[in-house]
Write an enzyme that holds these catalytic residues in place. Sequence first.
Site, PDB file in Angstrom:
ATOM      1  N   LYS A 104       0.427  -1.594   0.084  1.00  0.00           N
ATOM      2  CA  LYS A 104       0.044  -0.148   0.084  1.00  0.00           C
ATOM      3  C   LYS A 104       0.539   1.423  -0.228  1.00  0.00           C
ATOM      4  O   LYS A 104       1.055   2.114  -0.520  1.00  0.00           O
ATOM      5  CB  LYS A 104      -1.094   0.051   0.800  1.00  0.00           C
ATOM      6  CG  LYS A 104      -0.758   0.791   2.693  1.00  0.00           C
ATOM      7  CD  LYS A 104      -1.920  -0.070   3.813  1.00  0.00           C
ATOM      8  CE  LYS A 104      -1.369   0.646   4.890  1.00  0.00           C
ATOM      9  NZ  LYS A 104      -1.472   2.289   4.869  1.00  0.00           N
TER      10      LYS A 104
ATOM     11  N   ARG B 199       2.033   5.971  -3.177  1.00  0.00           N
ATOM     12  CA  ARG B 199       2.499   6.686  -3.968  1.00  0.00           C
ATOM     13  C   ARG B 199       2.612   6.657  -5.556  1.00  0.00           C
ATOM     14  O   ARG B 199       2.441   7.952  -6.318  1.00  0.00           O
ATOM     15  CB  ARG B 199       4.661   6.787  -3.789  1.00  0.00           C
ATOM     16  CG  ARG B 199       4.267   6.828  -2.329  1.00  0.00           C
ATOM     17  CD  ARG B 199       5.610   6.012  -1.851  1.00  0.00           C
ATOM     18  NE  ARG B 199       6.234   6.714  -0.297  1.00  0.00           N
ATOM     19  CZ  ARG B 199       5.289   6.960   0.584  1.00  0.00           C
ATOM     20  NH1 ARG B 199       4.646   5.475   0.789  1.00  0.00           N
ATOM     21  NH2 ARG B 199       6.184   6.914   2.111  1.00  0.00           N
TER      22      ARG B 199
ATOM     23  N   GLY C 192      -3.939   8.111   7.097  1.00  0.00           N
ATOM     24  CA  GLY C 192      -3.116   9.122   7.464  1.00  0.00           C
ATOM     25  C   GLY C 192      -1.736   9.220   6.113  1.00  0.00           C
ATOM     26  O   GLY C 192      -1.704  11.031   5.673  1.00  0.00           O
TER      27      GLY C 192
ATOM     28  N   ARG D  35      -4.634  12.028  15.201  1.00  0.00           N
ATOM     29  CA  ARG D  35      -4.025  12.005  15.199  1.00  0.00           C
ATOM     30  C   ARG D  35      -2.664  13.520  14.870  1.00  0.00           C
ATOM     31  O   ARG D  35      -3.380  14.156  14.467  1.00  0.00           O
ATOM     32  CB  ARG D  35      -3.105  11.846  13.753  1.00  0.00           C
ATOM     33  CG  ARG D  35      -3.624   9.580  14.329  1.00  0.00           C
ATOM     34  CD  ARG D  35      -3.066   8.406  12.783  1.00  0.00           C
ATOM     35  NE  ARG D  35      -2.283   8.516  12.421  1.00  0.00           N
ATOM     36  CZ  ARG D  35      -1.954   7.480  12.098  1.00  0.00           C
ATOM     37  NH1 ARG D  35      -3.088   7.033  11.237  1.00  0.00           N
ATOM     38  NH2 ARG D  35      -0.570   7.542  11.179  1.00  0.00           N
TER      39      ARG D  35
ATOM     40  N   SER E 209       8.001  11.302   8.189  1.00  0.00           N
ATOM     41  CA  SER E 209       8.059  11.469   7.101  1.00  0.00           C
ATOM     42  C   SER E 209       6.584  11.669   5.496  1.00  0.00           C
ATOM     43  O   SER E 209       7.124  12.297   5.020  1.00  0.00           O
ATOM     44  CB  SER E 209       8.527   9.772   6.611  1.00  0.00           C
ATOM     45  OG  SER E 209       7.529   8.883   6.724  1.00  0.00           O
TER      46      SER E 209
ATOM     47  N   SER F  29      12.507   7.060  10.132  1.00  0.00           N
ATOM     48  CA  SER F  29      11.366   6.592   8.983  1.00  0.00           C
ATOM     49  C   SER F  29      11.600   7.371   7.280  1.00  0.00           C
ATOM     50  O   SER F  29      11.043   6.983   6.045  1.00  0.00           O
ATOM     51  CB  SER F  29       9.716   7.080   8.576  1.00  0.00           C
ATOM     52  OG  SER F  29       9.192   6.080   9.974  1.00  0.00           O
TER      53      SER F  29
ATOM     54  N   ASP G   9       6.667   0.261  11.892  1.00  0.00           N
ATOM     55  CA  ASP G   9       4.909  -0.858  11.490  1.00  0.00           C
ATOM     56  C   ASP G   9       5.721  -1.987  11.863  1.00  0.00           C
ATOM     57  O   ASP G   9       4.827  -2.458  12.485  1.00  0.00           O
ATOM     58  CB  ASP G   9       4.696  -0.434  10.144  1.00  0.00           C
ATOM     59  CG  ASP G   9       3.764   0.859   9.858  1.00  0.00           C
ATOM     60  OD1 ASP G   9       2.980   1.436  10.521  1.00  0.00           O
ATOM     61  OD2 ASP G   9       4.204   1.295   8.819  1.00  0.00           O
TER      62      ASP G   9
ATOM     63  N   ARG H 216      -2.488  -3.672  12.382  1.00  0.00           N
ATOM     64  CA  ARG H 216      -1.235  -3.954  12.514  1.00  0.00           C
ATOM     65  C   ARG H 216      -1.364  -4.842  13.697  1.00  0.00           C
ATOM     66  O   ARG H 216      -0.807  -5.772  14.297  1.00  0.00           O
ATOM     67  CB  ARG H 216       0.278  -3.661  12.593  1.00  0.00           C
ATOM     68  CG  ARG H 216      -0.117  -2.482  11.089  1.00  0.00           C
ATOM     69  CD  ARG H 216       1.270  -1.928  10.886  1.00  0.00           C
ATOM     70  NE  ARG H 216       1.354  -1.260  10.196  1.00  0.00           N
ATOM     71  CZ  ARG H 216       1.421  -1.582   8.496  1.00  0.00           C
ATOM     72  NH1 ARG H 216       1.133  -3.695   7.868  1.00  0.00           N
ATOM     73  NH2 ARG H 216       1.135  -0.886   7.221  1.00  0.00           N
TER      74      ARG H 216
END
Length: 420
Positions: free
Chosen positions: A21, A26, A90, A118, A160, A187, A301, A374
Amino acid sequence: MKITVYGNKNIDGKITAINSKSHFHRILIAAALSNEKTIINNIGNICDDVNCTIDCIKNFSYVYIKDNSIEIIGNHFDENAKIFNCGESGSTFRFLLPVVSALGLNGFFEAKDSLRKRPICEFMEVMSLHNAVYSNDNLPFFVNGKLNAGKYYTSGNISSQFISGLMFALPILNADSEIILTTPLQSKSYVDLTRKVMRDFSIEINETKNGYYIKGNQKYISPQKITVESDWSNIAFFLAAGAINKKITVTDITNDSCQGDMAFIDILKRFGADIEMKNNTVSISPNRLKGIEIDISNIPDLAPIISIVGCFAEGETVLKNVDRLKYKESNRIEAICGNINAIGGKATYIDNSIKIVGGDILTGGNVYGYNDHRIVMAFATASLCSKKPIIIDEAEAVKKSYPDFFDDFTKIGGSYKVTE
């Protein structure tokens, strides 16, 4: 959705790696900023986060979804106000907020509660210094005003993703810009992945001593066809299963990826697992595992699944520089430590570190999913070596990144039942 994941299972098998993902997000954004058609292959079962990005880029591109590919023709938009519903993603929000402002669109950004909580104040402040105007200090809000080129000062230890968002946006402005990092970048591999995708679309970004220099008036040029890499972040759960239980093979991996979470291979080697990599296949087998110390600042992560492996390793496993985990989909420090202790393990948090005392068989019990994909996948993996079942609430959170996780989990011998 509450599930019971049955413990003490002997597993064995082979699965195919899903797409990344991180890479997918991107590519979608770069393609939407190109004037030509881009065909994106290996799209698989699209997760919730990527669907959010797809829906948002429809505001300035044409999107056609086919069997295992997507066609995108970018730079098609009008100046009417657009709605950008980022859901819980996010990545979608932080990537697209600078892009929308660089395009000069009037956009309304909204999101679900987990994303609204967040931290975003620094991102908004940085952009407001360059002509972005917000209707509110927190999500949801309208943003308008076209970004100006210039020097963008931002910290490197909050997200990041926002730095990647600036990278997507600044090349299309009419003058050169610079991202100047006021703290060390964490990151970084994710920023490197962004730069790789942008090079694929003929955008150059130069790294400097304190950040990045970005020439203005660049154009996104489509490579015409591009393939989404496999996802090392989600492969990690099955690699961990092989390390703590029985041999697992994962096929169709991308073994030359920029993804930082590919480091999980070396992490498992440090734990002592047996690893065999050949071409696009990796096999992991259990061995005598020993605890390790690891800095997770560049691989946040992986923290949940590293913690689970630590439960089955002799001695102590220490995860250092974990405080950023408080601001993920959940407070992952609380989720990791609380859940490990709830199923018979030993985990503590102190001074920016999580310490796990391993070596014992987990007893099983109830854990919270925290609506965090996660966390759910990590504790489902833990069940494979748990004396009794592990019951996980909010298990539907896996749709965020891995909709077919439990289908693949059963393919290797795992067993679960939906109980609510």
